[in-house]
Design an enzyme around this catalytic site. Structure first.
Site, mmCIF file in Angstrom:
data_model
loop_
_atom_site.group_PDB
_atom_site.id
_atom_site.type_symbol
_atom_site.label_atom_id
_atom_site.label_comp_id
_atom_site.label_asym_id
_atom_site.label_seq_id
_atom_site.Cartn_x
_atom_site.Cartn_y
_atom_site.Cartn_z
ATOM 1 N N GLU A 507 60.977 -27.498 35.602
ATOM 2 C CA GLU A 507 61.467 -27.895 36.698
ATOM 3 C C GLU A 507 60.484 -28.909 37.512
ATOM 4 O OE1 GLU A 507 61.104 -24.271 38.694
ATOM 5 O OE2 GLU A 507 62.100 -23.222 37.164
ATOM 6 N N GLU A 538 63.516 -19.821 34.223
ATOM 7 C CA GLU A 538 62.266 -19.654 33.853
ATOM 8 C C GLU A 538 62.451 -18.978 32.378
ATOM 9 O OE1 GLU A 538 61.048 -20.853 37.722
ATOM 10 O OE2 GLU A 538 62.500 -19.166 36.882
ATOM 11 N N GLN A 560 56.451 -23.727 36.823
ATOM 12 C CA GLN A 560 55.905 -24.705 37.714
ATOM 13 C C GLN A 560 54.848 -23.886 38.267
ATOM 14 O OE1 GLN A 560 58.274 -25.820 41.669
ATOM 15 N NE2 GLN A 560 58.230 -27.407 40.250
ATOM 16 N N ASP A 563 52.716 -17.583 39.100
ATOM 17 C CA ASP A 563 53.681 -16.398 39.333
ATOM 18 C C ASP A 563 55.141 -16.432 38.861
ATOM 19 O OD1 ASP A 563 52.325 -15.399 42.421
ATOM 20 O OD2 ASP A 563 52.169 -17.774 41.889
ATOM 21 N N TYR A 564 55.671 -17.592 38.593
ATOM 22 C CA TYR A 564 56.969 -17.484 37.889
ATOM 23 C C TYR A 564 56.928 -17.208 36.456
ATOM 24 C CZ TYR A 564 58.022 -19.928 42.376
ATOM 25 O OH TYR A 564 58.158 -20.545 43.730
ATOM 26 N N HIS A 605 52.916 -18.116 45.652
ATOM 27 C CA HIS A 605 52.428 -19.183 44.771
ATOM 28 C C HIS A 605 50.921 -18.917 44.582
ATOM 29 C CE1 HIS A 605 55.907 -21.506 44.783
ATOM 30 N NE2 HIS A 605 55.943 -21.989 45.975
#
Length: 816
Positions: A507, A538, A560, A563-564, A605
């Site tokens: 991303e 993701e 990115q 956490d993702y 984040h």
């Protein structure tokens, strides 16, 4: 069915031979399924998941599955495996029995349950085989829809090979992107998000993918009407269908009934032509399939299917229908002016009897080989223990254990090992030659079984990252001080120039060069295929990289924020992390996952879910550089290795100044090695990533308080301090503090176990070890929220001071 045979067509004898061979393969697969279930119910095998009812469409698929193509499927595709030569009947049963003999069970050496297939993509030394000269099955997955993100990546690789300059000579992996990735999935599993995410991406990017949906009306016991919005799955897919407009994106949708041989042959021929020539995705919805023995050997489908449904399934069984088609097929021989048939009832009965006997013979052959090895192990153990009993004062107790063991009708390895270990406990105080002989034997077979069951989680070949030589960063006489982002950007520039097979995506990665400009300007330089943007997806980003890596490319898949990674954790855990292990080192996917984390403000984040990540993805290296020279070195290292890794860059370091090395793209950061960044004599403080900076700042104040700490940056969580250097620090300081911004009991517990238990560090401690962690919630927003949520300089100073207060309350009086 009627047809006219002419010289312009396939001769009837060739046609007849092909049809009967197809029927033969269907029978081999079906009889294997039926016998496999019996073997489970008799107790000779643990569990069976079977491919019965799906035979005919897989025969049709096999006809268009070419060398160089890949399949990403699941546990229903045994007929295809038989048809393309992936397995023999004996291989099939060897896997059912979990035979660890690599020759008899080449798919995984007894590690994967039955109906899970994995073509050898690499040789025993870790070298890639010539993938374009073989039909390739990516190691199958059981987790529902887990195979689909990887399918996307396998197909996307063809797009890269077709469009990226510099890859033309990679004929070992691709012939200019002409390969198709075939996928298979049960209709119920299409309810999973992975399916829709990957399908959406495939339709957006237009890749050569043929995905078969086996629609048998049920997901275990749940009817399809309760699983999707439309009873007709093809109707549900309509929004993805390509239109007639020029440059229309989307997929082609083809439907075929799973029992109609001619319809299936035509459907797969059409799908292959579209995907291979036009390079677009094709969905084949195979409807009206059956599952004659239910979902698995663990249950009976009679419990949830109506009498009417069971009768329908009996009548529409694809092999029964294929048999009827063969008998009804008539052609007209113009030369001899007569009707001719493929086969008569009597001929089919004879063939069926022959195949049934053939399957039974091969099953018996494998069972006998499997039991011969097991019995030899058992007999040698009994012989050694009998000799031990004759020399032991505990003979009566040993013989009682021997009698219990010999009463087992089919002893397995676990029974043999339990027997040996129990006896060794009985004679723990004795010291005889017979005991020495038993121990020697036990250690020998233990080593063998360790190789069978506990090896290949990571590569042990020369391609291991652990073998990459260390090259230090080199600086000029007056090194330029730049933002950390410049270090990583310029290093990537060198790598993309050096390795044409590197592909980066994620991303915001392409046009703007990622959110922190680590790829700034590089898309303009190297093109939009090599450095590209993706959608917010993701799981498929991970799958995209995984599939590409399995086809000889070197992808860098960017997530990115740390956490993702949680969105893609299932693909990371169930597929990538276990790939080497579950294929016993015969498949690899050297994917680099790039992300960033720590200390950005806000709940979503700034999390540091490291404890969860490192426990879910054993099999993937987890590298945690404290700055961008270190991070660049890790990229340089891993691109010389063939292992997957997760590199977590420090989110708050992109604008911090670092000296720019002059040997960009060349220097390496060693994997599994710590770095002592500050020497001290009072306390060893172990940390990593962004927390290293906090600890380093705290060290200055602690020095004014009379406390001299030694700071160790672990650099990589997996692998962890392979040389056991941390324990050498403990020998000097005799005290240990672990500083980590994960929640309590997270990564700090892992680090503590490694140091205290694995390195035996406990024996050098004069004080209880202490951990400094974040609070057990996500960080609150803002700088104040960060201060009260994660370890601050004040927290580190005071908690380390507390350790010294306990040691010497007079010299270090309590602060508050």
């Amino acid at each position: 069915m009627n047809s006219t045979i002419s010289d312009a067509n396939l001769s009837f004898q060739e046609f007849k031979k092909e049809v009967l061979n197809d029927y033969r393969l269907c029978l081999i697969s079906r009889y294997s399924s039926l016998l496999a279930r019996k073997e489970v119910l008799s107790g000779k095998a643990k569990f069976a998941i079977l491919g019965d009812g799906k035979e005919l469409p897989q025969i049709a698929m096999s006809k268009v599955f070419k060398n160089g193509d890949f399949r990403s499927g699941y546990y229903r595709d045994q007929t295809l495996a038989f048809a393309v030569g992936e397995i023999t009947i004996e291989n099939y049963f060897a896997q059912l029995y979990a035979d660890t003999d690599d020759q008899r069970e080449p798919e995984s050496g007894g590690r994967m349950m039955n109906c899970h297939y994995a073509t050898h993509l690499i040789d025993e030394e870790g070298n890639w085989k010539v993938l374009t000269e073989q039909k390739n099955n990516a190691a199958d997955l059981s987790p529902t829809a887990g195979q689909i993100p990887r399918l996307f990546g396998l197909a996307y690789a063809s797009k890269i090979y077709r469009n990226c300059p510099g890859l033309e000579d990679k004929i070992q992996f691709s012939h200019q992107g002409n390969e198709i990735a075939f996928g298979t999935i049960g209709d119920a599993s299409t309810s999973e998000g992975h399916f829709w995410e990957a399908l959406n991406a495939a339709c957006a990017l237009q890749i050569p993918m043929v995905l078969s949906i086996w629609d048998d009306g049920y997901g275990i016991s749940v009817e399809s009407s309760k699983q999707r919005a439309k009873d007709d799955f093809s109707e549900l897919l309509e929004g993805f269908k390509r239109t007639k407009e020029k440059n229309s994106r989307g997929c082609e949708i083809i439907t075929a009934r799973g029992w109609d041989y001619a319809e299936l042959i035509e459907a797969y021929a059409r799908a292959e032509k579209i995907a291979r020539e036009k390079h677009i995705p094709v969905i084949i919805h195979v409807s009206e399939l059956t599952q004659p023995q239910g979902h698995s050997s663990s249950g009976s489908h009679e419990r949830y299917k109506s009498a009417e449904r069971l009768e329908w399934e009996k009548e529409h069984d694809c092999i029964k229908k294929f048999r009827e088609w063969i008998i009804d097929y008539e052609a007209y021989d113009q030369t001899n002016n007569q009707k001719i048939q493929v086969a008569t009832e009597e001929e089919l009965l004879s063939l069926e009897k022959e195949i049934k006997q053939l399957v039974k013979e091969h099953q018996k052959n494998e069972w006998n080989k499997f039991r011969t090895d097991m019995d030899a192990l058992s007999n040698q153990t009994v012989s050694l223990i009998s000799a031990l009993a004759d020399e032991s004062v505990k003979k009566a107790f040993i013989n009682l254990e021997k009698e219990n063991f010999q009463q087992l009708s089919l002893p397995y390895k676990k029974d043999i090992f339990h027997f040996i270990r129990k006896v060794l406990r009985i004679v723990r105080e004795e010291n005889t030659q017979a005991k020495t002989n038993l121990l020697t034997w036990y250690n020998q077979i233990s080593d063998n079984e360790s190789l069978n069951y506990n090896s290949k989680l990571y590569t042990d070949t020369r391609y291991s990252a652990l073998h990459v030589p260390y090259i230090a960063p080199v600086y000029g006489e007056n090194p330029e001080s730049v933002d950390g982002r410049i270090v990583i950007r310029d290093n990537f520039d060198k790598l993309f120039e050096k390795y044409p097979e590197i592909i980066a995506f994620g991303e915001d990665v392409g046009k703007i060069g990622d959110v922190n400009q680590g790829f700034e300007g590089l898309q303009d330089k190297y093109g939009s295929y090599r450095i590209s943007d993706t959608g917010i997806r993701e799981s498929t980003i991970i799958g995209q990289g995984l599939g590409m890596a399995m086809r000889g490319l070197r992808p860098i898949a960017e997530i990115q924020y740390l956490d993702y990674v949680l969105y893609g954790i299932q693909t990371l855990s169930d597929d990538l992390a276990s790939l080497s292990y579950r294929t016993k080192g015969r498949q690899k996917a050297p994917l680099i996952i790039r992300t960033r984390g720590h200390r950005l403000e806000g709940i979503w984040h700034s999390g540091s879910p490291m404890g969860g990540i490192i426990n879910y993805i054993r099999g993937i290296y987890v590298l945690v550089p404290r700055n961008f020279v270190q991070a660049a070195g890790f990229y340089n290292t891993m691109l010389q290795a063939d292992e997957p890794c997760l590199i977590i860059e420090c989110l708050n370091g992109y604008r911090l100044k670092e000296n720019l090395p002059i040997n960009l793209g060349e220097f390496t950061t060693p994997v599994g090695k710590i770095e002592i960044t500050r020497e001290g004599k009072d306390i060893t403080v172990v940390t990593y990533g962004a927390t290293w900076k906090i600890v380093s700042e705290a060290a200055k104040e602690l020095q004014t308080l009379g406390i001299d700490i030694e700071i160790i940056d672990i650099q990589s969580l997996i692998p962890f301090d392979l040389s056991h250097e941390i324990v050498e620090s403990l020998k000097k300081t005799n005290r240990l503090v672990i500083a980590d911004e994960d929640v309590s009991g997270g990564a700090s517990s892992y680090i503590l176990q490694k140091i205290i238990e694995e390195q035996n560090g406990f024996q050098y401690l004069d004080s209880a070890p202490k951990t400094i962690t974040a609070k057990d919630h996500r960080p609150a927003y803002g700088s104040d929220g960060d201060y009260f949520s994660k370890p601050s300089v004040d927290d580190v100073v005071e908690k380390i001071y507390e350790v010294m207060h306990e040691v010497n309350p007079t010299e270090y009086p309590k602060i508050s």
